[in-house]
Design an enzyme around this catalytic site. Sequence first.
Site, PDB file in Angstrom:
ATOM      1  N   CYS A  65     -43.757 -23.864 -35.693  1.00  0.00           N
ATOM      2  CA  CYS A  65     -42.673 -24.384 -36.525  1.00  0.00           C
ATOM      3  C   CYS A  65     -42.572 -25.810 -35.993  1.00  0.00           C
ATOM      4  O   CYS A  65     -43.357 -26.871 -36.250  1.00  0.00           O
ATOM      5  CB  CYS A  65     -41.712 -23.481 -36.488  1.00  0.00           C
TER       6      CYS A  65
ATOM      7  N   HIS B 239     -43.830 -18.591 -38.403  1.00  0.00           N
ATOM      8  CA  HIS B 239     -43.377 -17.830 -37.009  1.00  0.00           C
ATOM      9  C   HIS B 239     -44.387 -16.526 -36.882  1.00  0.00           C
ATOM     10  O   HIS B 239     -44.020 -15.680 -37.311  1.00  0.00           O
ATOM     11  CB  HIS B 239     -41.989 -17.565 -37.176  1.00  0.00           C
TER      12      HIS B 239
ATOM     13  N   GLU C  99     -44.367 -14.913 -34.169  1.00  0.00           N
ATOM     14  CA  GLU C  99     -43.320 -13.792 -33.358  1.00  0.00           C
ATOM     15  C   GLU C  99     -42.411 -13.036 -34.674  1.00  0.00           C
ATOM     16  O   GLU C  99     -41.745 -12.119 -33.999  1.00  0.00           O
ATOM     17  CB  GLU C  99     -42.410 -14.563 -32.427  1.00  0.00           C
TER      18      GLU C  99
END
Length: 193
Positions: free
Chosen positions: A79, A175, A177
Amino acid sequence: MIGIIDCGSGNVKSVENAFRKLGAEARVISGPEKIGEAEKIVFPGVGNYGYTLGQLRARNMEAPLKKALRVGKPFLGICLGLQALFSESEESPGVKGLGIFSGKVARFKEGKVPQIGWNYVKPVKNGLVEEGFAYFVNSYYAIPENEEIVAAKTKYFTEFACAVQSGNITAVQFHPEKSGAYGLKFLKRWLEC
């Protein structure tokens, strides 16, 4: 050991947890001396371009980070960690980026900003980023001058580079994650490179 750079800009803990879920040793780095000790480096970020780069510089982490990139340590930007690699951003006029890649970061001109949700990721060259849906939260996107570094694109009113890859450097606007199985598979591929 994976060093996760902490500039006080957000999602550090969730990135650390994702790597631990994959069985990787990951440590949060908030000072310059630990960058050299890390085998691989992750630069995550959520927040403001100028603030994040200011914190990186205030913590004396810019020079060791650039040295690690030069010597070929595997690097993953997430990001804001992708956006920081470029020269400048409309978000923070006058603040210099890391300048690893030529280009700028621009604000979306259409749609709800920030865009939040799942976008289709379309690879444009062979690499670590595969086709699928990933989770995005961003108001800005990178416009690389060198199209050859673009690894994947996505679309939110306009098509934009959502991943770049050059040598030891990989960076994604999404993202991993927070992208479920797709994101964990991507992180696993990065760990194995």
